[in-house]
Design a protein around this motif. Structure first.
Motif, short mmCIF file in Angstrom:
data_model
loop_
_atom_site.label_atom_id
_atom_site.label_comp_id
_atom_site.label_asym_id
_atom_site.label_seq_id
_atom_site.Cartn_x
_atom_site.Cartn_y
_atom_site.Cartn_z
N VAL A 142 32.47 -28.35 -31.76
CA VAL A 142 31.24 -27.59 -31.54
C VAL A 142 31.59 -26.17 -31.13
O VAL A 142 32.69 -25.89 -30.68
CB VAL A 142 30.37 -28.24 -30.44
N ARG A 143 30.64 -25.27 -31.30
CA ARG A 143 30.78 -23.91 -30.78
C ARG A 143 30.34 -23.89 -29.33
O ARG A 143 29.31 -24.46 -28.97
CB ARG A 143 29.94 -22.93 -31.60
N ARG A 144 31.12 -23.24 -28.47
CA ARG A 144 30.81 -23.22 -27.05
C ARG A 144 29.51 -22.47 -26.75
O ARG A 144 28.84 -22.75 -25.76
CB ARG A 144 31.95 -22.55 -26.27
N ASP A 145 29.14 -21.54 -27.63
CA ASP A 145 27.97 -20.70 -27.35
C ASP A 145 26.68 -21.28 -27.93
O ASP A 145 25.63 -20.63 -27.90
CB ASP A 145 28.18 -19.29 -27.90
N VAL A 146 26.72 -22.49 -28.46
CA VAL A 146 25.53 -23.10 -29.04
C VAL A 146 24.92 -24.11 -28.07
O VAL A 146 25.62 -24.98 -27.54
CB VAL A 146 25.87 -23.79 -30.38
N ARG A 178 26.10 -33.79 -45.21
CA ARG A 178 27.32 -34.11 -45.94
C ARG A 178 28.07 -32.83 -46.28
O ARG A 178 27.50 -31.88 -46.82
CB ARG A 178 26.98 -34.88 -47.21
N ILE A 179 29.38 -32.81 -45.96
CA ILE A 179 30.23 -31.67 -46.27
C ILE A 179 31.49 -32.19 -46.95
O ILE A 179 31.90 -33.34 -46.73
CB ILE A 179 30.60 -30.87 -45.01
N PRO A 180 32.16 -31.38 -47.76
CA PRO A 180 33.34 -31.87 -48.49
C PRO A 180 34.60 -31.96 -47.65
O PRO A 180 35.47 -32.78 -47.91
CB PRO A 180 33.50 -30.86 -49.63
N ASP A 181 34.73 -31.08 -46.63
CA ASP A 181 35.98 -31.07 -45.86
C ASP A 181 35.74 -30.33 -44.54
O ASP A 181 34.68 -29.74 -44.31
CB ASP A 181 37.11 -30.39 -46.65
N ARG A 182 36.76 -30.37 -43.67
CA ARG A 182 36.64 -29.77 -42.34
C ARG A 182 36.50 -28.25 -42.41
O ARG A 182 35.74 -27.66 -41.63
CB ARG A 182 37.85 -30.16 -41.48
N ALA A 183 37.23 -27.62 -43.31
CA ALA A 183 37.14 -26.15 -43.41
C ALA A 183 35.73 -25.71 -43.74
O ALA A 183 35.20 -24.73 -43.17
CB ALA A 183 38.13 -25.64 -44.47
N THR A 184 35.08 -26.42 -44.66
CA THR A 184 33.69 -26.11 -44.98
C THR A 184 32.80 -26.34 -43.78
O THR A 184 31.84 -25.59 -43.53
CB THR A 184 33.21 -26.97 -46.16
N GLY A 185 33.12 -27.38 -43.00
CA GLY A 185 32.34 -27.67 -41.80
C GLY A 185 32.33 -26.53 -40.82
O GLY A 185 31.30 -26.20 -40.22
N VAL A 186 33.48 -25.88 -40.64
CA VAL A 186 33.55 -24.73 -39.72
C VAL A 186 32.69 -23.59 -40.24
O VAL A 186 31.96 -22.93 -39.47
CB VAL A 186 35.01 -24.28 -39.54
N LEU A 187 32.73 -23.34 -41.53
CA LEU A 187 31.90 -22.29 -42.11
C LEU A 187 30.42 -22.60 -41.93
O LEU A 187 29.62 -21.69 -41.61
CB LEU A 187 32.23 -22.13 -43.60
N GLU A 188 30.04 -23.84 -42.14
CA GLU A 188 28.65 -24.24 -41.96
C GLU A 188 28.23 -24.11 -40.50
O GLU A 188 27.09 -23.74 -40.19
CB GLU A 188 28.46 -25.69 -42.44
N GLY A 192 25.38 -21.48 -38.74
CA GLY A 192 24.25 -22.06 -38.03
C GLY A 192 23.55 -23.18 -38.77
O GLY A 192 22.44 -23.57 -38.39
N ARG A 193 24.20 -23.72 -39.80
CA ARG A 193 23.57 -24.79 -40.58
C ARG A 193 23.88 -26.18 -40.03
O ARG A 193 23.20 -27.14 -40.36
CB ARG A 193 23.97 -24.67 -42.05
N ILE A 194 24.93 -26.29 -39.22
CA ILE A 194 25.20 -27.53 -38.49
C ILE A 194 25.60 -27.17 -37.08
O ILE A 194 26.02 -26.04 -36.80
CB ILE A 194 26.30 -28.39 -39.16
N ASP A 195 25.45 -28.14 -36.18
CA ASP A 195 25.78 -27.90 -34.78
C ASP A 195 27.12 -28.49 -34.39
O ASP A 195 27.69 -28.11 -33.36
CB ASP A 195 24.70 -28.53 -33.89
N ALA A 196 27.61 -29.44 -35.16
CA ALA A 196 28.86 -30.10 -34.82
C ALA A 196 29.51 -30.63 -36.09
O ALA A 196 28.84 -30.84 -37.11
CB ALA A 196 28.61 -31.23 -33.83
N LEU A 197 30.81 -30.86 -36.00
CA LEU A 197 31.58 -31.40 -37.12
C LEU A 197 32.30 -32.64 -36.63
O LEU A 197 33.05 -32.59 -35.64
CB LEU A 197 32.58 -30.35 -37.61
N ALA A 198 32.11 -33.77 -37.30
CA ALA A 198 32.75 -35.03 -36.92
C ALA A 198 34.03 -35.24 -37.73
O ALA A 198 34.03 -35.12 -38.94
CB ALA A 198 31.80 -36.20 -37.15
N SER A 199 35.12 -35.56 -37.02
CA SER A 199 36.38 -35.89 -37.69
C SER A 199 37.32 -36.47 -36.65
O SER A 199 36.94 -36.65 -35.48
CB SER A 199 36.99 -34.65 -38.36
#
Length: 315
Positions: A142-146, A178-188, A192-199
């Motif tokens: 997650v981003r600390r500022d969100v 749904r995202i294809p990979d972790r790198a895309t998750g960070v960009l998303e 501001g399109r997602i709040d967290a990335l699960a992995s």
């Protein structure tokens, strides 16, 4: 003793009945005859599938080198094979992805896959697994500022991953993207399109530390919500090959537990205090100890009972 090549195209399916069954899970039948050991004995090549984006297990560094903890383990497996087969063996690395790694093994495109793949019972219907060589679990980047709002919590998940199932069971009120990979998750996340990335926590931490603004991100919760044990993926019904792989992995873990310099150096390079991704040493040491003891117990159970001499028949 190592070379790399692009990922091969899949071979034709040879057996119609088996291919129909395996096609349900997107996996095809082997493309060559003979056991894995026979192939390696004949060719002198260990074809190993691994990743280019799974820091610190297998990735391409700034110098363009293919490196990682699982790459080091594959080199040890190669050396073990040389001893067992009494011939030189070359390690050939082949890029695989979560989408094709099972089929690459099942079809015989590679002899094994070692990276950040977790054992699951569903996967074991189609491929075999070595003993585990690392333990982690599902966490969220997650981003600390969100400010997280549980009513509008959007989580990026990679489809068909064990993390997706764990996250959906843990956060029942969240929206899953749904995202294809972790790198895309960070960009998303940054957009501001997602709040967290699960992995897997270890992979998220490795990626976080590689970012220029690493302190902007954090992992939650501190304790993973679901355990993941990484194992090498092997073809089914190749017990002799699996035993060599297991013996190599146990040799590494035993060496680390006994403070042998070569094994400690490998561990510290990736997970030590000054390593690529510093990790909980005591936690991993306990996991290694449990794995080695379990392996030894398995060997003891396979030993035949001592031969008991029957008493002489009465005259």
């Amino acid at each position: 003793m190592m070379r790399t090549r692009p990922h091969k195209k899949r071979y034709p399916i040879a057996v119609a009945v088996l291919s129909t069954l395996l096609a349900i899970s997107g996996i095809s039948s082997p493309s060559w005859a003979g056991t894995t050991l026979e192939q390696i004995q004949q060719t002198g090549i260990l074809r190993a599938g691994t990743r280019t984006d799974a820091l610190p297990f297998a990735y391409v560094n700034a110098e363009g080198e293919w490196v990682g903890f699982s790459i080091d383990l594959l080199e040890r497996i190669r050396m073990q094979l040389e001893q067992e087969l009494s011939r030189p063996v070359q390690l050939e690395l082949v890029e695989v992805t979560p989408r094709d790694r099972l089929s690459s093994v099942a079809q015989g495109e590679v002899d094994l896959v070692c990276e950040s793949a977790s054992f699951t019972f569903n996967r074991s219907r189609f491929v075999d697994f070595s003993i585990g060589f690392f333990k982690t679990g599902t966490q969220f980047l997650v981003r600390r500022d969100v400010q997280l709002n549980s009513g509008e919590f959007r989580v990026g998940i990679i489809p068909s991953s064990t993390n997706a199932s764990a996250a959906q069971g843990y956060l029942r009120v969240a929206e899953f993207v749904r995202i294809p990979d972790r790198a895309t998750g960070v960009l998303e996340m940054d957009a501001g399109r997602i709040d967290a990335l699960a992995s897997d926590g270890i992979l998220l931490e490795g990626m976080r530390q590689s970012l220029d603004d690493a302190d902007t991100y954090a992992l939650i919760p501190q304790t993973p919500i679901a355990p993941e044990v990484y194992s090498c993926i092997l073809q089914q019904d190749n017990l002799d090959f699996r035993e060599i792989v297991d013996r190599s992995l146990v040799s590494f873990m035993s060496g680390f537990l006994n403070n042998n310099p070569p094994e400690v150096a490998i561990f510290d390079r990736w997970f030590g205090d000054d390593g690529v991704v510093p990790s909980d040493r005591d936690f991993l040491q306990s996991f290694f100890q449990e794995t080695v003891e379990s392996y030894q117990e398995r060997l003891n159970n396979q030993q035949p009972d001592p031969i008991q001499e029957e008493p002489d028949a009465a005259e």
